[in-house]
Write a protein that holds these residues in place. Sequence first.
Motif, PDB file in Angstrom:
ATOM      1  N   GLY A 256      -6.740  36.987  42.580  1.00  0.00           N
ATOM      2  CA  GLY A 256      -6.976  35.789  43.386  1.00  0.00           C
ATOM      3  C   GLY A 256      -6.416  34.536  42.734  1.00  0.00           C
ATOM      4  O   GLY A 256      -6.278  34.462  41.516  1.00  0.00           O
TER       5      GLY A 256
ATOM      6  N   GLN B 200     -13.387  39.937  49.331  1.00  0.00           N
ATOM      7  CA  GLN B 200     -13.926  39.248  48.148  1.00  0.00           C
ATOM      8  C   GLN B 200     -15.337  39.729  47.826  1.00  0.00           C
ATOM      9  O   GLN B 200     -15.702  39.866  46.668  1.00  0.00           O
TER      10      GLN B 200
ATOM     11  N   LEU C  42      -8.727  39.058  46.366  1.00  0.00           N
ATOM     12  CA  LEU C  42      -7.527  38.346  46.789  1.00  0.00           C
ATOM     13  C   LEU C  42      -7.946  36.932  47.171  1.00  0.00           C
ATOM     14  O   LEU C  42      -9.130  36.642  47.300  1.00  0.00           O
TER      15      LEU C  42
ATOM     16  N   LEU D 164      -3.345  36.811  53.723  1.00  0.00           N
ATOM     17  CA  LEU D 164      -3.998  37.252  52.493  1.00  0.00           C
ATOM     18  C   LEU D 164      -2.948  37.189  51.389  1.00  0.00           C
ATOM     19  O   LEU D 164      -1.769  37.361  51.649  1.00  0.00           O
ATOM     20  N   ARG D 165      -3.401  36.954  50.185  1.00  0.00           N
ATOM     21  CA  ARG D 165      -2.419  36.729  49.129  1.00  0.00           C
ATOM     22  C   ARG D 165      -2.889  37.349  47.823  1.00  0.00           C
ATOM     23  O   ARG D 165      -3.996  37.102  47.362  1.00  0.00           O
ATOM     24  N   ALA D 166      -2.024  38.187  47.258  1.00  0.00           N
ATOM     25  CA  ALA D 166      -2.273  38.741  45.927  1.00  0.00           C
ATOM     26  C   ALA D 166      -1.348  38.019  44.962  1.00  0.00           C
ATOM     27  O   ALA D 166      -0.153  37.890  45.216  1.00  0.00           O
TER      28      ALA D 166
ATOM     29  N   ILE E 261      -4.191  49.170  46.934  1.00  0.00           N
ATOM     30  CA  ILE E 261      -4.504  47.984  47.751  1.00  0.00           C
ATOM     31  C   ILE E 261      -4.294  48.201  49.258  1.00  0.00           C
ATOM     32  O   ILE E 261      -5.179  47.883  50.060  1.00  0.00           O
TER      33      ILE E 261
END
Length: 498
Positions: free
Chosen positions: A91, A442, A449, A460-462, A477
Amino acid sequence: MNANHRSAPLNLDPDEFRAAGHALVDLLADFLRGLPDRPITPSETPEEVRRALDAGAPLPEEGEPAEPLLRSAAELLIEHSLFNGHPRFLGYVTSSPAPVGMLGDLLAAAINPNVGAWRLSPVASEIEAQTVRWIAELIGCPPEFGGLLVSGGNMANMVGFLAARAAAAPTVRTQGIPGDGGPPLRVYASTETHTWIHKAADIAGLGTDAIRWIPVDQAMRMEVAALREALDTDVADGAAPMLVAATAGSVSTGAVDPLFDVADLCRERGIWLHVDGAYGAFAAAAEGAPDDLRALAHADSIALDPHKWLYAPLEAGCVLVRDVERLRAAFSYHPPYYHFGQGSVDFVDLGPQNSRGFRALKVWLAMRQVGRRGYARMIGDDMRLAKRLHAAMSRHPELEPIASGLSICAFRYVPEALRGGEGEDRERRLDALNEALLERIQRSGTLFLSNAVVRGRYALRACIVNFRTDEADIDAIPDLVATMGREVWAEMRGAGTR
Ligand SMILES: *Cc1c(COP(=O)(O)O)cnc(C)c1O
């Protein structure tokens, strides 16, 4: 007679110190071993955490022994924390902390040098100076670059901003803004710039209206033609461009602005070029990094975050400037001759802080432990893992890659029913679905993430700045996200039809 007869309650007998320290280190070693098997976060409510702490308890009248106190504090923290050291914590831009840095902070606190003045911290000041030189070297900046460590990226950016302000308006330190009635100062940054620039423009007295927002291209990089136009317009209106803030590694997608072109334009116009490399500048040390990172050496100031891609425990930011005298000109209150011939640096003169802790030690230790080659490998691995994730997203029928840069992969979950469609209604539903999905991810404790908004769409962001993450973590993932995505979609549809 050397014995100390004062029994101050805070003092620890060296044997007690040894016992408490050993017990704590043992406990932390076990914690580190078991970390991958723990939930990333317990996902408790504020009430639950306050209850665990007994938050309403009054200040104790009497004290308690240190060893059991430290043990119970460690247990409290281990049971009720989010662990950014977990291999599946991806995150924001927050790294796993280097173990040698954990011990380094203990060592730094034990010696407790005040790194504001050389005289109060002889070897610590020299270690900080060496750390700053090594950071400059690591990202390809020539040895004339200098600077200091600060609390983080925001402060590093602000110090660069204030140095540019003093350079653009020499009377500003005595007369404030607008000072001698000179032209209004303007700053230029892309719409992808991190919020540090709002705080900096505010604190520096320019006000956020002084920020000219430059649009970005399809790759989310600053449009240099638009920058040129904005400069022309302001100069024609009688304003004074104070600084261009380029970004090397945007928080949303890891985009690196066209630094060579921006640097050329700044040189042509005589404008201070500041680069926010809080996230991305260290990638210059690794193979496969964007070419534009080679232009970092053309900046007047650079903000970096050792607590991101050097994996230092919080807090450690760093600001580099091409000419260290620019920092002195912005922060020192001594006449310049006060320093000449001393042959040493007093960091109090280079930044806003007075007393300063020994942040550099944990960074310096990690650089010595792994060397340039170690960092090149770890940062390169993080970027490769992000590419691997991006490729997996492209193959998965329910997942859609949105953007990828440096060690970031932004994507979204698209249920079968919404696949291939278009229109605002569909986009709104996908935004809401992915927002709810992030909440579920989360809270799950199995993956962490964060999000990005890319071209107005929720993603969504890794972000992999984690030397503990491996290929198995990455490969898990897509299915983890798709499974939770189906659950959230089913709930949303259930709620919608009833
Ligand atoms: C993280 C980050 C910041 C802010 O840094 P902090 O260490 O959180 O203060 C600024 N800019 C960028 C691009 C960042 O990634």
